[in-house]
Design a protein around this motif. Structure first.
Motif, PDB file in Angstrom:
ATOM      1  N   ILE A 189      -6.739  -8.078  -2.405  1.00  0.00           N
ATOM      2  CA  ILE A 189      -6.858  -9.230  -1.502  1.00  0.00           C
ATOM      3  C   ILE A 189      -8.318  -9.466  -1.107  1.00  0.00           C
ATOM      4  O   ILE A 189      -8.792 -10.596  -1.087  1.00  0.00           O
ATOM      5  N   TYR A 240       0.653 -14.301  -1.915  1.00  0.00           N
ATOM      6  CA  TYR A 240      -0.788 -14.408  -2.159  1.00  0.00           C
ATOM      7  C   TYR A 240      -1.052 -14.686  -3.625  1.00  0.00           C
ATOM      8  O   TYR A 240      -0.921 -13.800  -4.466  1.00  0.00           O
ATOM      9  N   VAL A 244      -1.591 -14.318   3.884  1.00  0.00           N
ATOM     10  CA  VAL A 244      -1.023 -13.408   2.891  1.00  0.00           C
ATOM     11  C   VAL A 244       0.466 -13.177   3.134  1.00  0.00           C
ATOM     12  O   VAL A 244       1.266 -13.075   2.210  1.00  0.00           O
ATOM     13  N   GLU A 255       7.075 -12.587   4.925  1.00  0.00           N
ATOM     14  CA  GLU A 255       7.446 -11.182   4.734  1.00  0.00           C
ATOM     15  C   GLU A 255       8.130 -10.684   6.003  1.00  0.00           C
ATOM     16  O   GLU A 255       7.659 -10.945   7.115  1.00  0.00           O
ATOM     17  N   TYR A 276      -6.739 -10.039   6.000  1.00  0.00           N
ATOM     18  CA  TYR A 276      -5.449  -9.354   6.061  1.00  0.00           C
ATOM     19  C   TYR A 276      -5.647  -8.030   6.780  1.00  0.00           C
ATOM     20  O   TYR A 276      -6.650  -7.350   6.563  1.00  0.00           O
ATOM     21  N   ALA A 277      -4.709  -7.680   7.651  1.00  0.00           N
ATOM     22  CA  ALA A 277      -4.782  -6.406   8.364  1.00  0.00           C
ATOM     23  C   ALA A 277      -3.409  -5.764   8.358  1.00  0.00           C
ATOM     24  O   ALA A 277      -2.403  -6.451   8.547  1.00  0.00           O
ATOM     25  N   ARG A 288       3.833 -11.639  -3.246  1.00  0.00           N
ATOM     26  CA  ARG A 288       4.470 -12.952  -3.455  1.00  0.00           C
ATOM     27  C   ARG A 288       3.873 -14.051  -2.596  1.00  0.00           C
ATOM     28  O   ARG A 288       3.961 -15.219  -2.936  1.00  0.00           O
ATOM     29  N   LYS A 298      -3.398  -3.082  -2.753  1.00  0.00           N
ATOM     30  CA  LYS A 298      -3.263  -4.444  -2.242  1.00  0.00           C
ATOM     31  C   LYS A 298      -4.525  -4.867  -1.476  1.00  0.00           C
ATOM     32  O   LYS A 298      -5.019  -5.984  -1.627  1.00  0.00           O
TER      33      LYS A 298
END
Lengths: 575, 163
Positions: free
Chosen positions: A147, A182, B69, B11, A127-128, A180, A143
């Motif tokens: 993660i 993950y 994610v 998202e 994730y970035a 939501r 977060k």
């Protein structure tokens, strides 16, 4: 109370129990560094290059089970992390990488030291995210840690614009967060476990295939007990090596293109392949259509996307390795498979892995490491040194290996060892490297010296980028292009035979060690191997480089040639 | 190889479209069309992706999307009752009087609406399934070779209320 973004950053690190921060300063993170001033419970470590920095954080994370944390500046500071981010993410190592960013009003303006690091790393990390407001800063950091450290662990990049670091806002750091999109899997499907056990119990020729997932989940103890309770032989990938002690009677060896004959034969001939925490990478399967052809394949993995991607799986179980193995352990029964075990033992006895050659050989060096260190972390670089290490190192609960298995990153060994030693000051830390990989992050010698880390660096020096040279020798008619580390302008272009005129040491690693204020010693005679390692073990403050001059054209054997099946190995080098 | 449709809830954040499209390009999955728009909840966007792939690749695509994610939910629309539409604009230029009669005739039969006209050029708007639009395009290309300009909107889909 209102505090700055930099202050909430430091508070976040403390709340996340970060004790070591691998950090390299620069214009866009100077406020964060300023907030770290005088914080005695966070050890701020300054490596000498951001690539070394991120590998050090990786070695720290792999060896401690904690999340590795990096802090670098924008632009080149951030881009220098790229290889290390991919390295860690590929091997499911949890890291949180903070990168400075130009102030929000300058983003997109091609400002000085501006890069879109989130865009650059998107496909190589878990994730970035760029923080777009002071308001969302604390939650984003929370977060990021959540993660990185849950599910299939990985790297999270958090890009922090400078103005947000300076802006005042809430001092609240959230304890709980909800994402939501993950939801890491925390359960184990009981029906699938029963199905897997029924299949295993009916098997005559079963094998456990253990991958890196078992080590990452710290399920080594349970895995060993499961093997013992069922009596099923264990084959590992290189990332899974050590999950069951290498000396254990049920341990067969590594699988794959440089695996042992016994391990490859066991997998090729088994009727049930019970695999845990591996993604069936091309390095272990050989020709995919022939892989474990007659076996029913059970696959436990935390990542649903790893199941049935490379090979078709009969019984998939999406679960954390430790949780799954624990349940298996409760329900498993002993199997009557003496004949099968005897067959594997016979393969093991008849076709051991061995490096031919006189004098200082990789096998003798690594066996000396096995004898000298009982409580140690051994990091490897990438190439022949790594393959020999994975073949000959004897691992168990106290002797662990860190290696870049997925990405195969040269330059990993030394900085990873620095991270491992910082995280485990009471353990011996040994690097097994080559003359090529050592030079890819050699600047980290300064880090090891300044932080008084007595790591022991073993350089297996053959003057070649040996693994590629081996392929050139075996599959490309000895056309040695770009692999000789002693090649000079005056050498003939088609040279593939070193002569007396070749420069002896490029570089002279002993002098390099001395230049950094470390110990340096060269071993050219096999009788000096043990003593050199013993002497290095006596050092309590400074690192030691031991340069072993090994035979120039020593090969990693056996090998499955490209495109072949696992059963079709070349056992011995002709040279 | 089979035609598939996916509905994605993601998202509504900067970079999510890049994340999804990057996943397709990075893993060499081909996309026929991708549409995105905000939902009744402004923090969530909804994508409709149409693609052609074999079963194994499609399974992998769904898993890869699910584990992102930023992706909240992935729904496979391939084999369930859905309403599926694509907007299509076609500009036909250099029309003679005879052509114009033909365009009107075609429009009537194919359910196209003439929404703009300047004497020689006509702009048609159609809302059909992707497949029907393909057929219309083939017909117009034949009839008015080198005189048409296409704008395709990509498919949007919603589950049917009554199956």
């Amino acid at each position: 109370m209102q505090i700055t973004g930099a202050e909430i950053f430091v508070k976040a690190l403390k709340e996340e129990k970060v004790d070591t921060l691998f950090a390299y300063p620069g214009g866009q993170v100077i406020d964060l560094f300023n907030a770290l001033y005088g914080q005695h419970d966070i050890n701020v470590v300054l490596p000498r290059h951001e690539q070394g920095l991120v590998h050090a954080a990786d070695g720290y994370a792999r060896s401690t089970g904690k999340i590795g944390v990096c802090l670098v500046t924008s632009g080149p500071g951030a881009t220098n992390l790229v290889t290390g981010i991919a390295t860690a993410n590929y091997d499911s190592v949890p890291l949180v990488c903070f990168t400075g960013q130009v102030p929000t009003h300058l983003i997109g303006n091609d400002a000085f030291q501006e890069v879109d690091i989130v865009g650059i790393t998107r496909s190589i990390c878990k994730y970035a995210v760029t923080v777009h407001s002071r308001e969302s800063l604390a939650e984003t950091i929370r977060k990021a840690f959540y993660i990185a450290g849950t599910g299939k662990k990985g790297v999270v990049v958090v890009d922090l614009p400078k103005d947000i670091q300076r802006e005042y806002g809430s001092e609240i750091y959230p304890k709980e967060i909800k994402i939501r999109g993950y939801k890491p899997n925390t359960s184990v499907h009981a029906g699938q476990i029963n199905k897997a056990l029924d299949t295993l119990n009916q098997s005559r020729k079963p094998v456990f295939l253990v991958g890196g997932g078992v080590n990452i989940a710290h399920a080594e103890k349970e895995m060993k007990l499961l093997a013992e309770k069922t009596g099923v032989p264990v084959v590992t990938t290189i990332m899974g090596k050590g999950a069951v002690p290498s000396s254990h009677e049920l341990y067969v060896g590594n699988l794959g293109i440089h695996g042992s004959y016994a391990a490859n034969s066991a997998v090729s001939n088994c009727d049930v392949l019970f695999s845990i925490g591996t993604r069936f990478n091309d390095r272990i399967t050989g020709k995919i259509s022939e892989f474990a052809k007659d076996a029913t394949i059970i696959h436990i993995d935390i990542d649903a996307a790893s199941i049935s991607r490379n090979i078709a799986v009969d019984i998939p179980i999406v679960a954390d390795a430790k949780k799954a193995v624990k349940i298996l352990l409760e329900k498993a029964e002993p199997l009557q498979i003496t004949k099968w075990k005897d067959e594997i033992l016979k393969w093991k006895r008849e076709y051991p892995i061995a490096v031919k050659g006189k004098g200082v050989t990789p096998q003798k060096i690594i066996e000396a490491v096995n004898a000298a260190f009982t409580d140690a972390i051994i990091t490897t670089d990438v190439g022949q040194n790594q393959l020999w290490a994975t073949q000959f190192l004897s691992l168990d609960e106290n002797r662990k290996m860190l290696t870049s298995g997925g990405l195969g990153t040269m330059g990993y060994g030394l900085p990873a060892a620095i991270g491992a030693k910082l995280g485990n000051p009471d353990k011996d830390v040994v690097v097994i490297s080559g003359d090529g990989g050592m030079q890819m992050n050699i600047q980290e010698m300064a880090t090891a010296v300044t932080y008084e880390l007595p790591i022991i660096i073993l350089i297996l020096n053959n003057g070649y980028l040996g693994n590629v040279r081996q392929w050139q020798e075996m599959f490309y008619e000895r056309r040695y292009v770009g692999t000789c580390m002693r090649y000079r302008k005056s050498c003939p272009a088609d040279c593939n035979l070193p002569t007396e005129e070749c420069p002896k040491y490029i570089p002279d690693f002993v002098k390099i060690a001395e230049g950094y204020g470390a110990k340096g010693v060269r071993v050219t005679d096999e009788k000096d191997i043990v003593k050199a390692i013993k002497d290095a073990q006596q050092e309590k403050k400074v690192p030691t480089i031991i340069e072993f001059i090994i035979e120039r054209e020593c090969n990693v054997m056996p090998i499955v040639p490209p495109g072949n099946t696992l059963g079709d190995m070349i056992m011995e080098s002709e040279v | 190889m089979k035609k598939r449709w996916l509905c994605l809830f993601v998202e509504n954040e900067i970079g999510v479209l890049a994340r999804i499209s990057g996943l397709f390009s990075g893993k060499s999955y081909s996309v026929d069309s991708l549409t995105v728009g905000v939902t009744e909840d402004e923090t969530i966007s909804r994508m409709t992706i149409s693609l052609t792939s074999d079963d194994k690749t499609f399974e992998q695509i769904k898993k890869q999307l699910s584990r992102s994610v930023e992706v909240i939910r992935v729904i496979d629309y391939t084999d369930i009752p859905i309403h599926l539409k694509e907007i299509l604009f076609v500009r036909i230029s250099g029309l003679t009087e005879k052509d114009k009669t033909e365009v009107f005739r075609i429009s009537q039969i194919l359910g196209a609406e003439v929404i703009d006209y300047n004497g020689s050029d006509m702009l048609l708007e159609m809302i059909h399934t992707e497949n029907k639009n393909n057929n219309i395009i083939a017909l117009l290309k034949k009839q008015f070779a080198n005189r048409i300009e296409l704008v395709r909107g990509g498919s949007v889909a919603v589950e049917a209320i009554t199956a």
